[in-house]
Design a protein around this motif. Structure first.
Motif, PDB file in Angstrom:
ATOM      1  N   CYS A 169      23.315  16.868  51.297  1.00 30.78           N
ATOM      2  CA  CYS A 169      23.558  16.259  52.599  1.00 30.78           C
ATOM      3  C   CYS A 169      22.294  16.290  53.454  1.00 30.78           C
ATOM      4  CB  CYS A 169      24.707  16.973  53.315  1.00 30.78           C
ATOM      5  SG  CYS A 169      26.332  16.656  52.549  1.00 30.78           S
ATOM      6  N   SER A 209      28.205  20.952  57.175  1.00 31.49           N
ATOM      7  CA  SER A 209      28.771  20.163  58.264  1.00 31.49           C
ATOM      8  C   SER A 209      29.263  18.798  57.804  1.00 31.49           C
ATOM      9  CB  SER A 209      27.736  19.981  59.379  1.00 31.49           C
ATOM     10  OG  SER A 209      26.636  19.231  58.910  1.00 31.49           O
ATOM     11  N   ASP A 210      28.720  18.288  56.716  1.00 30.27           N
ATOM     12  CA  ASP A 210      29.118  16.968  56.232  1.00 30.27           C
ATOM     13  C   ASP A 210      30.167  17.056  55.127  1.00 30.27           C
ATOM     14  OD1 ASP A 210      27.398  15.865  58.028  1.00 30.27           O
ATOM     15  OD2 ASP A 210      25.946  15.143  56.576  1.00 30.27           O
ATOM     16  N   CYS A 211      29.791  17.603  53.976  1.00 27.97           N
ATOM     17  CA  CYS A 211      30.686  17.556  52.816  1.00 27.97           C
ATOM     18  C   CYS A 211      31.676  18.717  52.772  1.00 27.97           C
ATOM     19  CB  CYS A 211      29.886  17.511  51.523  1.00 27.97           C
ATOM     20  SG  CYS A 211      29.056  19.050  51.087  1.00 27.97           S
ATOM     21  N   ALA A 242      27.443   8.447  54.228  1.00 25.19           N
ATOM     22  CA  ALA A 242      28.412   9.483  53.858  1.00 25.19           C
ATOM     23  C   ALA A 242      29.528   8.899  52.999  1.00 25.19           C
ATOM     24  CB  ALA A 242      28.983  10.138  55.114  1.00 25.19           C
ATOM     25  N   ARG A 265      24.170  23.154  56.059  1.00 24.09           N
ATOM     26  CA  ARG A 265      23.992  21.841  55.457  1.00 24.09           C
ATOM     27  C   ARG A 265      23.500  22.033  54.036  1.00 24.09           C
ATOM     28  NH1 ARG A 265      21.844  17.928  59.593  1.00 24.09           N
ATOM     29  NH2 ARG A 265      24.027  17.904  60.145  1.00 24.09           N
ATOM     30  N   TRP A 299      33.307  17.327  49.660  1.00 28.33           N
ATOM     31  CA  TRP A 299      34.263  16.318  50.123  1.00 28.33           C
ATOM     32  C   TRP A 299      35.694  16.591  49.662  1.00 28.33           C
ATOM     33  CZ3 TRP A 299      31.674  13.784  53.683  1.00 28.33           C
ATOM     34  CH2 TRP A 299      30.306  13.593  53.527  1.00 28.33           C
ATOM     35  N   ARG A 325      20.494  13.010  55.040  1.00 28.92           N
ATOM     36  CA  ARG A 325      20.140  12.931  56.455  1.00 28.92           C
ATOM     37  C   ARG A 325      18.658  12.568  56.618  1.00 28.92           C
ATOM     38  NH1 ARG A 325      23.952  14.064  60.867  1.00 28.92           N
ATOM     39  NH2 ARG A 325      25.856  14.707  59.804  1.00 28.92           N
ATOM     40  N   ARG A 359      33.246  13.594  57.925  1.00 28.68           N
ATOM     41  CA  ARG A 359      32.471  14.824  58.002  1.00 28.68           C
ATOM     42  C   ARG A 359      33.338  16.056  58.264  1.00 28.68           C
ATOM     43  NH1 ARG A 359      28.174  12.040  61.947  1.00 28.68           N
ATOM     44  NH2 ARG A 359      30.101  10.968  62.476  1.00 28.68           N
ATOM     45  N   TRP A 360      33.010  17.124  57.560  1.00 24.91           N
ATOM     46  CA  TRP A 360      33.771  18.372  57.684  1.00 24.91           C
ATOM     47  C   TRP A 360      33.768  18.886  59.125  1.00 24.91           C
ATOM     48  CZ3 TRP A 360      37.039  21.600  55.271  1.00 24.91           C
ATOM     49  CH2 TRP A 360      37.165  22.902  55.782  1.00 24.91           C
ATOM     50  N   SER A 361      32.665  18.763  59.826  1.00 25.83           N
ATOM     51  CA  SER A 361      32.568  19.325  61.172  1.00 25.83           C
ATOM     52  C   SER A 361      33.611  18.751  62.115  1.00 25.83           C
ATOM     53  CB  SER A 361      31.158  19.102  61.748  1.00 25.83           C
ATOM     54  OG  SER A 361      30.855  17.728  61.809  1.00 25.83           O
TER      55      SER A 361
END
Length: 329
Positions: A74, A33-35, A109, A70, A161, A78, A146-148
């Motif tokens: 990441c 969801s992040d990278c 991030a 995740r 990323w 978190r 964030r990718w999401s």
């Protein structure tokens, strides 16, 4: 672990990325969801509910639920965020528990996206000033990384990323450099100063004009904040009232007021112009110049008072000075 995000943004407005940096997900994989890198679907999912815009004015909107995973890096970041927010209760009190987690998560991030090492847990839990500086400088740039936020549940980045375009990475690096410059100033003897507690103030916790809640000041910060009474609140675009407005004005905004000779539109315009200049926001400066004398700026106090009068939740301090002002013209 399940998180839910509601958005009214159509999916095709996600940040652009080079199609060569995206790959389809294999069976049993999810995008972090992040990278954005592909990870194994282990059942621990982050869900995002997206409401897609209607295709016609009277058409129905469509709801879509996307699932993400995740990656270990990441997830570890978190966990660090949660530890730091728990160590600084005042941060959660000022931004709200969810807001503190979200803003510090966005700030850290930035470190990950541009390849800079994260500060240690000991460093972050031991300095609320550092955490505040990270949030102030890096959270605005980190929010869109964030990718999401791409609302894409079928593809992943080729690596961590990799979905980010050069323009976003450049903005993140610029914010990181600004943060480092500020921290060097702090090491040289400057300190972050919040507005004093004032039981008789109508609004407290931030500058009545720009909405910032911390000022970097030398010599203990005696001149960082000025108690201010605005006899005619409408001059700062606040709701008309026969009562004066009492609160605090930060040193940069007070300097503009003193230059102009009063609190009002001319002073706010000068303060905003100076903030845009010192932050290097050339696009914002150009937009403000195009507005010229037709600009009517709304103060942070005005936003708070309008929401309070309407019985709606009032906003907290701005993430950055004048953050409540849209420069889109």
């Amino acid at each position: 672990m399940t998180a839910t995000l509601t958005s009214t943004e159509p999916a095709d407005q996600a940040p652009a990325a080079d199609s060569g940096s995206l790959i389809p997900l294999a069976t049993g994989e999810l995008a972090c969801s992040d990278c954005g890198q592909a990870v194994r679907d282990d059942g621990e999912r982050v869900t995002v509910t997206v409401y897609l815009a209607a295709q016609s004015p009277n058409g129905p909107s469509k709801e879509q639920v996307l699932s993400f995973g995740r990656c270990p890096a990441c997830a570890e970041r978190r966990a660090l965020v949660a530890e730091v927010v728990a160590a600084h209760p005042a941060l959660g009190g000022r931004l709200g528990p969810a807001g503190a987690l979200d803003r510090l998560g966005a700030a850290l991030a930035v470190h990950a996206a541009i390849g800079e090492p994260l500060p240690s847990a000991e460093t972050l839990t031991g300095s609320v000033e550092l955490v505040s500086a990270l949030i102030r400088h890096l959270a605005p740039a980190g929010n869109g990384l964030r990718w999401s936020l791409r609302y894409d549940g079928e593809r992943a980045g080729t690596g961590p990323w990799d979905h980010l375009p050069d323009s976003q990475l450049a903005a993140a690096r610029k914010a990181y450099v600004a943060m480092l410059s500020e921290r060097r100033q702090a090491v040289d003897g400057a300190v972050w100063v919040a507005p004093p507690d004032a039981p008789d103030a109508d609004l407290s916790g931030a500058c009545l004009l720009c909405g910032r809640d911390l000022v970097l000041a030398q010599s203990g910060g005696a001149d960082a904040w000025s108690p201010t009474v605005i006899s005619t609140p409408s001059v700062i675009a606040a709701p008309t009232s026969p009562e004066s407005l009492k609160g605090w004005v930060c040193a940069p905004c007070m300097s503009a007021c003193q230059h102009v000779g009063s609190v009002g539109q001319a002073a706010m315009m000068r303060a905003l112009e100076e903030e845009l200049r010192t932050s290097g926001d050339e696009d914002g400066s150009a937009r403000l110049q195009r507005l010229g004398d037709s600009a009517w700026l709304v103060s942070w106090a005005a936003v708070v008072l309008r929401e309070r009068r309407a019985g709606r939740p009032v906003p907290g301090p701005n993430r950055e000075p004048w953050g409540h002002i849209s420069m889109e013209v």
